[in-house]
Design a protein around this motif. Structure first.
Motif, PDB file in Angstrom:
ATOM      1  N   ARG A   1      14.884 -28.813  77.298  1.00 41.05           N
ATOM      2  CA  ARG A   1      14.030 -29.120  76.225  1.00 41.05           C
ATOM      3  C   ARG A   1      14.215 -30.410  75.705  1.00 41.05           C
ATOM      4  NH1 ARG A   1      12.790 -24.922  71.621  1.00 41.05           N
ATOM      5  NH2 ARG A   1      11.703 -26.793  71.151  1.00 41.05           N
ATOM      6  N   ALA A   2      15.693 -30.691  75.533  1.00 44.24           N
ATOM      7  CA  ALA A   2      15.945 -32.026  75.136  1.00 44.24           C
ATOM      8  C   ALA A   2      15.416 -33.234  76.032  1.00 44.24           C
ATOM      9  CB  ALA A   2      17.541 -32.178  74.900  1.00 44.24           C
ATOM     10  N   ARG A   3      15.644 -33.084  77.501  1.00 38.47           N
ATOM     11  CA  ARG A   3      15.158 -33.891  78.167  1.00 38.47           C
ATOM     12  C   ARG A   3      13.779 -34.284  78.365  1.00 38.47           C
ATOM     13  NH1 ARG A   3      18.781 -30.794  81.744  1.00 38.47           N
ATOM     14  NH2 ARG A   3      16.909 -30.196  82.845  1.00 38.47           N
ATOM     15  N   LEU A   4      13.130 -32.948  78.133  1.00 33.41           N
ATOM     16  CA  LEU A   4      11.416 -32.914  77.998  1.00 33.41           C
ATOM     17  C   LEU A   4      11.188 -33.850  76.852  1.00 33.41           C
ATOM     18  CD1 LEU A   4       8.688 -32.444  79.095  1.00 33.41           C
ATOM     19  CD2 LEU A   4       8.841 -29.945  77.705  1.00 33.41           C
ATOM     20  N   GLU A   5      11.866 -33.508  75.596  1.00 37.39           N
ATOM     21  CA  GLU A   5      11.218 -34.280  74.343  1.00 37.39           C
ATOM     22  C   GLU A   5      11.602 -35.693  74.422  1.00 37.39           C
ATOM     23  OE1 GLU A   5      12.491 -33.987  69.592  1.00 37.39           O
ATOM     24  OE2 GLU A   5      13.334 -32.846  70.935  1.00 37.39           O
ATOM     25  N   ARG A   6      12.663 -36.052  75.133  1.00 35.66           N
ATOM     26  CA  ARG A   6      13.155 -37.543  75.321  1.00 35.66           C
ATOM     27  C   ARG A   6      11.971 -38.174  76.433  1.00 35.66           C
ATOM     28  NH1 ARG A   6      18.464 -35.842  75.997  1.00 35.66           N
ATOM     29  NH2 ARG A   6      18.252 -35.950  78.368  1.00 35.66           N
ATOM     30  N   ALA A   7      11.515 -37.429  77.074  1.00 34.53           N
ATOM     31  CA  ALA A   7      10.703 -38.083  78.093  1.00 34.53           C
ATOM     32  C   ALA A   7       9.192 -38.148  77.350  1.00 34.53           C
ATOM     33  CB  ALA A   7      10.441 -37.102  79.383  1.00 34.53           C
ATOM     34  N   VAL A   8       8.776 -37.271  76.632  1.00 31.86           N
ATOM     35  CA  VAL A   8       7.640 -37.461  75.972  1.00 31.86           C
ATOM     36  C   VAL A   8       7.699 -38.424  74.907  1.00 31.86           C
ATOM     37  CG1 VAL A   8       6.165 -36.099  74.370  1.00 31.86           C
ATOM     38  CG2 VAL A   8       6.768 -35.003  76.350  1.00 31.86           C
ATOM     39  N   MET A   9       8.803 -38.621  74.323  1.00 33.54           N
ATOM     40  CA  MET A   9       8.941 -39.654  73.061  1.00 33.54           C
ATOM     41  C   MET A   9       9.023 -40.804  73.838  1.00 33.54           C
ATOM     42  SD  MET A   9       8.454 -37.964  70.400  1.00 33.54           S
ATOM     43  CE  MET A   9       8.598 -36.607  69.655  1.00 33.54           C
ATOM     44  N   ASN A  10       9.283 -41.258  74.930  1.00 29.15           N
ATOM     45  CA  ASN A  10       9.386 -42.332  75.500  1.00 29.15           C
ATOM     46  C   ASN A  10       7.948 -43.005  76.411  1.00 29.15           C
ATOM     47  OD1 ASN A  10      11.876 -42.996  74.883  1.00 29.15           O
ATOM     48  ND2 ASN A  10      12.604 -41.725  76.834  1.00 29.15           N
ATOM     49  N   VAL A  11       6.765 -42.058  76.235  1.00 26.81           N
ATOM     50  CA  VAL A  11       5.564 -42.290  76.603  1.00 26.81           C
ATOM     51  C   VAL A  11       5.149 -43.666  75.816  1.00 26.81           C
ATOM     52  CG1 VAL A  11       3.228 -41.669  76.985  1.00 26.81           C
ATOM     53  CG2 VAL A  11       5.142 -40.108  77.404  1.00 26.81           C
ATOM     54  N   PRO A  12       4.524 -44.638  76.381  1.00 29.35           N
ATOM     55  CA  PRO A  12       4.058 -46.125  75.662  1.00 29.35           C
ATOM     56  C   PRO A  12       2.665 -45.594  75.178  1.00 29.35           C
ATOM     57  CG  PRO A  12       3.989 -46.221  77.749  1.00 29.35           C
ATOM     58  CD  PRO A  12       4.899 -45.136  78.006  1.00 29.35           C
ATOM     59  N   LEU A  13       2.274 -45.928  74.166  1.00 26.21           N
ATOM     60  CA  LEU A  13       1.130 -45.583  73.446  1.00 26.21           C
ATOM     61  C   LEU A  13       0.340 -46.957  72.716  1.00 26.21           C
ATOM     62  CD1 LEU A  13       1.442 -42.136  71.747  1.00 26.21           C
ATOM     63  CD2 LEU A  13       0.367 -42.590  73.877  1.00 26.21           C
ATOM     64  N   THR A  14      -0.492 -47.067  72.747  1.00 25.80           N
ATOM     65  CA  THR A  14      -1.320 -48.334  72.163  1.00 25.80           C
ATOM     66  C   THR A  14      -1.995 -47.865  70.808  1.00 25.80           C
ATOM     67  OG1 THR A  14      -1.812 -49.226  74.267  1.00 25.80           O
ATOM     68  CG2 THR A  14      -3.051 -50.179  72.274  1.00 25.80           C
ATOM     69  N   ILE A  15      -1.377 -48.772  69.695  1.00 27.60           N
ATOM     70  CA  ILE A  15      -1.762 -48.396  68.284  1.00 27.60           C
ATOM     71  C   ILE A  15      -2.640 -49.754  67.974  1.00 27.60           C
ATOM     72  CG2 ILE A  15      -0.946 -48.101  66.083  1.00 27.60           C
ATOM     73  CD1 ILE A  15       1.524 -46.763  67.067  1.00 27.60           C
ATOM     74  N   THR A  16      -3.808 -49.420  67.444  1.00 29.97           N
ATOM     75  CA  THR A  16      -4.685 -50.457  66.743  1.00 29.97           C
ATOM     76  C   THR A  16      -4.966 -50.300  65.499  1.00 29.97           C
ATOM     77  OG1 THR A  16      -5.653 -50.699  68.877  1.00 29.97           O
ATOM     78  CG2 THR A  16      -6.737 -51.611  67.196  1.00 29.97           C
ATOM     79  N   ALA A  17      -4.904 -51.238  64.573  1.00 34.02           N
ATOM     80  CA  ALA A  17      -4.893 -51.410  63.098  1.00 34.02           C
ATOM     81  C   ALA A  17      -6.488 -51.846  63.029  1.00 34.02           C
ATOM     82  CB  ALA A  17      -4.157 -52.356  62.390  1.00 34.02           C
ATOM     83  N   HIS A  18      -7.298 -50.911  62.567  1.00 35.40           N
ATOM     84  CA  HIS A  18      -8.600 -51.277  62.132  1.00 35.40           C
ATOM     85  C   HIS A  18      -9.039 -51.350  61.054  1.00 35.40           C
ATOM     86  CE1 HIS A  18     -13.167 -50.319  63.840  1.00 35.40           C
ATOM     87  NE2 HIS A  18     -12.874 -51.543  63.048  1.00 35.40           N
TER      88      HIS A  18
END
Length: 335
Positions: free
Chosen positions: A248-265
């Motif tokens: 679970r810890a490895r899965l959480e670290r992998a998910v939290m390292n997924v890059p996401l694009t954030i836009t301020a509208h």
């Protein structure tokens, strides 16, 4: 190699009595066969735990887990095999042992009882010798009555590792913890059980290359295991599934390292065409920041916020979660 055991004092006495009365028994065989002997139901029932199937499974798991305990001492993982558990009187068991042995007694808080790990002095000497660079061979027998300070430390490390392996082996059947270890070297001073009380003996053989196998015995008082007799008789495994926290810890670290694009509208103003014709530097286009600026994650509207400044840089303070996000995730994001 067959395991050699000596006869207990009770067995020797019974054998001598049988030889003395051999002639009398031969002459009076017809009379003896006609005499009725009293019997009380449940009097000699020592199979209170059934076929020990659950305990056998615990011992099989322990065989695999305990191999790594001896790796730092023997510089190898020996093969460990177990005998079927057996019930016998504590006096009968102690008659089979030498008076000088390593006896480590631990508490089992969950079962409100105790457990004892028995190691032979020759095995302790071999572990100590190999641990400090000696050869892997059985030492010659010696007459002594106490362990050295170094051997006591080795016993502490080995028994601690065996108890941890036992906790892992018991986990699926009944979670237990072994605490408060007390060590004795003389059977007369080991306050484990009274002589006639029953114990469940689990014997293990540690196979050593180039030497005789070593014995490791683990004793449980029969009264300690009786509360879980139903689990020990059951052939089905426990429905408690151990949770793999590392996965679970490895899965959480992998998910939290997924890059996401954030836009301020900030705004979508509507202006007349003449306001943006012939633009020149310094020309101002008025906008109205109402409603509040929106924060988009991968193009999806998740949050509303207010414009602010942090360390001289423009920032947006999140004030509201508008998407369908679990409450705990909202608290972590807004925190």
């Amino acid at each position: 190699m067959a395991k050699a055991t000596k006869l207990s004092s009770f067995e020797v006495a019974a054998l001598v009595d049988g030889l003395k009365n051999l002639d009398d028994d031969a002459g009076d065989s017809n009379d003896a066969s006609s005499q009725a002997k009293p019997y009380k139901f449940g009097e000699d029932n020592v199979s209170a735990l059934g076929d020990y199937y659950g305990l056998r499974m615990v011992n099989e798991r322990f065989n695999r887990l305990a191999r790594s305990v001896f790796l730092p001492f023997l510089r190898m993982q020996p093969r460990i095999s177990s005998f079927p558990p057996e019930i016998k009187a504590y006096d009968h068991y102690t008659d089979e042992l030498d008076n000088f042995s390593s006896l480590t007694i631990s508490r089992i808080d969950e079962l409100r009882g105790t457990q004892m790990v028995v190691l032979q002095p020759s095995f302790v000497s071999l572990l100590t010798n190999v641990y400090y660079g000696g050869e892997l061979k059985t030492p010659p027998p010696t007459n002594r009555s106490e362990f050295t300070a170094t051997e006591l430390r080795v016993i502490e490390l080995v028994v601690g590792g065996l108890n941890r392996a036992l906790e892992m082996a018991w986990r699926d059947l009944y979670p237990v913890h072994f605490t408060g270890s007390a060590h004795e070297e003389n059977l007369q001073f080991a306050s484990f059980l009274d002589g006639q009380e029953q114990v469940v003996k689990c014997s293990f053989i540690v196979q050593l290359p180039g030497g005789d196998p070593a014995d490791v015995d683990i004793l449980y008082p029969l009264q300690t295991l009786k509360p879980i007799a139903a689990q020990l008789r059951s052939r089905s495994q426990s429905d408690i599934v151990g949770e793999d926290l590392s996965w679970r810890a490895r899965l959480e670290r992998a998910v939290m390292n997924v890059p996401l694009t954030i836009t301020a509208h900030l705004d979508e103003p509507q202006v007349q065409l003449r306001a943006i014709t012939d633009p020149t530097p310094g020309k101002v286009v008025p906008v109205d920041l109402k409603p509040a600026p929106r924060l988009l994650v991968e193009g999806q509207h998740f949050f509303n916020g207010d414009i602010g400044e942090v360390n001289g840089k423009a920032a947006i303070s999140i004030t509201e979660c508008v998407a369908t996000v679990p409450q705990q995730e909202k608290e972590r994001m807004t925190g």
